[in-house]
Scaffold this motif. Structure first.
Motif, PDB file in Angstrom:
ATOM      1  N   UNK A 131     -42.432 -35.813  29.779  1.00 51.14           N
ATOM      2  CA  UNK A 131     -43.398 -36.484  28.905  1.00 51.14           C
ATOM      3  C   UNK A 131     -44.710 -36.675  29.668  1.00 51.14           C
ATOM      4  N   UNK A 132     -45.781 -36.836  28.918  1.00 47.33           N
ATOM      5  CA  UNK A 132     -47.081 -37.048  29.565  1.00 47.33           C
ATOM      6  C   UNK A 132     -47.133 -38.438  30.208  1.00 47.33           C
ATOM      7  N   UNK A 133     -47.798 -38.500  31.357  1.00 49.34           N
ATOM      8  CA  UNK A 133     -47.747 -39.705  32.169  1.00 49.34           C
ATOM      9  C   UNK A 133     -49.074 -40.460  32.193  1.00 49.34           C
ATOM     10  N   UNK A 134     -48.939 -41.755  32.407  1.00 45.10           N
ATOM     11  CA  UNK A 134     -50.102 -42.607  32.654  1.00 45.10           C
ATOM     12  C   UNK A 134     -50.555 -42.374  34.103  1.00 45.10           C
ATOM     13  N   UNK A 135     -51.796 -42.716  34.431  1.00 41.41           N
ATOM     14  CA  UNK A 135     -52.806 -43.363  33.583  1.00 41.41           C
ATOM     15  C   UNK A 135     -53.600 -42.406  32.695  1.00 41.41           C
ATOM     16  N   UNK A 136     -53.472 -41.080  32.928  1.00 46.58           N
ATOM     17  CA  UNK A 136     -54.230 -40.148  32.096  1.00 46.58           C
ATOM     18  C   UNK A 136     -53.818 -40.257  30.623  1.00 46.58           C
ATOM     19  N   UNK A 137     -52.532 -40.522  30.403  1.00 42.96           N
ATOM     20  CA  UNK A 137     -51.990 -40.648  29.042  1.00 42.96           C
ATOM     21  C   UNK A 137     -51.263 -41.992  28.945  1.00 42.96           C
ATOM     22  N   UNK A 138     -52.000 -43.056  28.617  1.00 45.22           N
ATOM     23  CA  UNK A 138     -51.410 -44.393  28.657  1.00 45.22           C
ATOM     24  C   UNK A 138     -50.361 -44.620  27.577  1.00 45.22           C
ATOM     25  N   UNK A 139     -49.567 -45.654  27.805  1.00 46.38           N
ATOM     26  CA  UNK A 139     -48.590 -46.110  26.806  1.00 46.38           C
ATOM     27  C   UNK A 139     -49.319 -46.280  25.483  1.00 46.38           C
ATOM     28  N   UNK A 140     -48.774 -45.822  24.348  1.00 48.80           N
ATOM     29  CA  UNK A 140     -47.379 -45.402  24.141  1.00 48.80           C
ATOM     30  C   UNK A 140     -47.131 -43.893  24.163  1.00 48.80           C
ATOM     31  N   UNK A 141     -47.964 -43.109  24.845  1.00 49.64           N
ATOM     32  CA  UNK A 141     -47.804 -41.648  24.813  1.00 49.64           C
ATOM     33  C   UNK A 141     -46.411 -41.223  25.293  1.00 49.64           C
ATOM     34  N   UNK A 142     -45.902 -41.855  26.361  1.00 50.52           N
ATOM     35  CA  UNK A 142     -44.588 -41.474  26.889  1.00 50.52           C
ATOM     36  C   UNK A 142     -43.497 -41.642  25.830  1.00 50.52           C
ATOM     37  N   UNK A 143     -43.579 -42.723  25.049  1.00 49.33           N
ATOM     38  CA  UNK A 143     -42.595 -42.953  23.983  1.00 49.33           C
ATOM     39  C   UNK A 143     -42.750 -41.921  22.861  1.00 49.33           C
ATOM     40  N   UNK A 144     -43.984 -41.630  22.499  1.00 50.02           N
ATOM     41  CA  UNK A 144     -44.234 -40.659  21.427  1.00 50.02           C
ATOM     42  C   UNK A 144     -43.743 -39.273  21.818  1.00 50.02           C
ATOM     43  N   UNK A 145     -44.031 -38.871  23.066  1.00 46.49           N
ATOM     44  CA  UNK A 145     -43.574 -37.558  23.534  1.00 46.49           C
ATOM     45  C   UNK A 145     -42.046 -37.496  23.584  1.00 46.49           C
ATOM     46  N   UNK A 146     -41.427 -38.571  24.012  1.00 40.91           N
ATOM     47  CA  UNK A 146     -39.969 -38.606  24.108  1.00 40.91           C
ATOM     48  C   UNK A 146     -39.326 -38.521  22.729  1.00 40.91           C
ATOM     49  N   UNK A 147     -39.928 -39.190  21.752  1.00 36.88           N
ATOM     50  CA  UNK A 147     -39.441 -39.119  20.380  1.00 36.88           C
ATOM     51  C   UNK A 147     -39.613 -37.703  19.822  1.00 36.88           C
ATOM     52  N   UNK A 148     -40.731 -37.077  20.126  1.00 33.71           N
ATOM     53  CA  UNK A 148     -40.960 -35.696  19.681  1.00 33.71           C
ATOM     54  C   UNK A 148     -39.918 -34.759  20.277  1.00 33.71           C
ATOM     55  N   UNK A 149     -39.595 -34.974  21.546  1.00 33.40           N
ATOM     56  CA  UNK A 149     -38.579 -34.145  22.207  1.00 33.40           C
ATOM     57  C   UNK A 149     -37.222 -34.336  21.534  1.00 33.40           C
ATOM     58  N   UNK A 150     -36.891 -35.572  21.215  1.00 32.52           N
ATOM     59  CA  UNK A 150     -35.598 -35.832  20.581  1.00 32.52           C
ATOM     60  C   UNK A 150     -35.548 -35.226  19.181  1.00 32.52           C
ATOM     61  N   UNK A 151     -36.652 -35.280  18.459  1.00 37.73           N
ATOM     62  CA  UNK A 151     -36.684 -34.644  17.133  1.00 37.73           C
ATOM     63  C   UNK A 151     -36.487 -33.135  17.255  1.00 37.73           C
ATOM     64  N   UNK A 152     -37.080 -32.541  18.278  1.00 34.65           N
ATOM     65  CA  UNK A 152     -36.881 -31.107  18.524  1.00 34.65           C
ATOM     66  C   UNK A 152     -35.409 -30.821  18.816  1.00 34.65           C
TER      67      UNK A 152
END
Length: 319
Positions: free
Chosen positions: A114-135
């Motif tokens: 998943x994309x990491x902070x600080x370049x991609x702050x919360x909640x990006x990590x959660x959104x990416x993880x959810x997208x991965x699980x949907x895939x």
């Protein structure tokens, strides 16, 4: 005149530094290893891009002998730790751990990047993880884009796990499944290893030193600059009434005696049991150990015992 590229804006050593020009220097978790066949366990792995938009990938793992079997195996989706800021699914630390766990438990695993902070702050990590699980869930009918998931994964026996920040992600994804459901995924249980939860007020015998607590909050604020603080539900979900809606029937929490976050793991476990959630919760404490010791010392006695416990947890409902 010295360039601003060498001027530090935020120093979160030993994890990372952020410079005034915006450059991020990660001090840990920068090594990577390729997928392939692990010579110790004969576990096979490969990387598959799950989002063309972001280029994010998952690393898939299958155990020895699965190609000659018609049996489908429990599926683990794993989220790596690192304070939301460091490490990847290609890190040797996580690659070695997943090889060992897949071999020990005889499961199929998906390690999420998943994309990491600080370049991609919360909640990006959660959104990416959810997208991965949907895939991942798109394969439940056997018609997804990835053969290994179509052929070998049992979507009636899905587990989520992670360590530290990854355990935090696993919890929040399980809550989301409980509230929204996800077609194709029957989430049986979650394993939270040394979960990265925090809060403004100490719980139990948690450290009260203001400097230590401030440093812990500083790392969280780096990952989530718009946060309300240490009681933000992302980092302190325990007092949130949604605990009762956790979308699985079994939870294993693993903590370590000398880990700063130990008391949060125990607090989560106790609150979950009292929340009205109808499942079964277990907890395992490793004596004399530090935070994520099982990754740093995978062959020590306590790490071997923890690996066995986690493997048994995911095989309890095997036919």
């Amino acid at each position: 005149m010295e360039s601003t590229t060498s001027e530090i804006a935020i120093d979160c050593a030993p994890l990372l530094r952020v410079y005034k020009d915006g450059r991020v220097e990660r001090l840990l978790g920068t090594q990577t290893v390729p997928p392939g066949r692990d010579p110790k366990t004969n576990v096979e792995s490969k990387d598959v891009v799950f989002s063309q938009e972001t280029g994010l990938y998952v690393r898939l793992y299958i155990p020895k002998g699965i190609r000659s079997s018609s049996q489908k195996l429990p599926l683990l989706v794993y989220f790596h730790g690192g304070g939301f800021c460091i490490e990847t699914a290609s890190s040797p630390t996580y690659h070695n751990y997943l090889n060992s766990l897949v071999s020990e438990a005889n499961i199929v695993a998906v390690s999420v990047d998943y994309r990491r902070a600080p370049e991609h702050p919360i909640p990006v990590a959660y959104d990416d993880s959810w997208s991965a699980l949907k895939w991942v869930a798109s394969h439940f009918g056997g018609n997804g884009p990835e053969e290994w998931l179509n052929c070998y994964a049992d979507f009636d026996k899905v587990y989520l796990s992670g360590d530290s920040a990854g355990a935090n992600i696993a919890h929040h994804i399980a809550i989301k499944i409980g509230k929204e459901k996800l077609d194709g995924v029957n989430l049986v249980g979650i394993v939270l290893a040394h979960p990265y939860f925090w809060g403004k007020e100490p719980v139990g015998d948690e450290i009260k030193d203001p400097a230590v607590r401030a440093k812990t909050e500083e790392i969280w604020r780096l990952a989530s600059p718009t946060t309300s603080g240490s009681d933000d539900p992302w980092i302190n979900p325990v007092d949130d009434q949604s605990l009762a809606s956790l979308g699985c029937t079994r939870v294993l929490v693993c903590v370590a005696e000398k880990d700063l976050l130990k008391h949060r793991g125990w607090y989560y476990y106790e609150k979950l049991k009292k929340s009205g959630w109808g499942g079964e919760a277990e907890i395992m404490e490793a004596q004399g150990e530090e935070h994520v010791f099982f990754l740093a010392k995978p062959t020590c006695e306590n790490a071997v015992a923890m690996l066995s416990r986690v493997a048994a947890f995911m095989n309890q409902d095997k036919a």
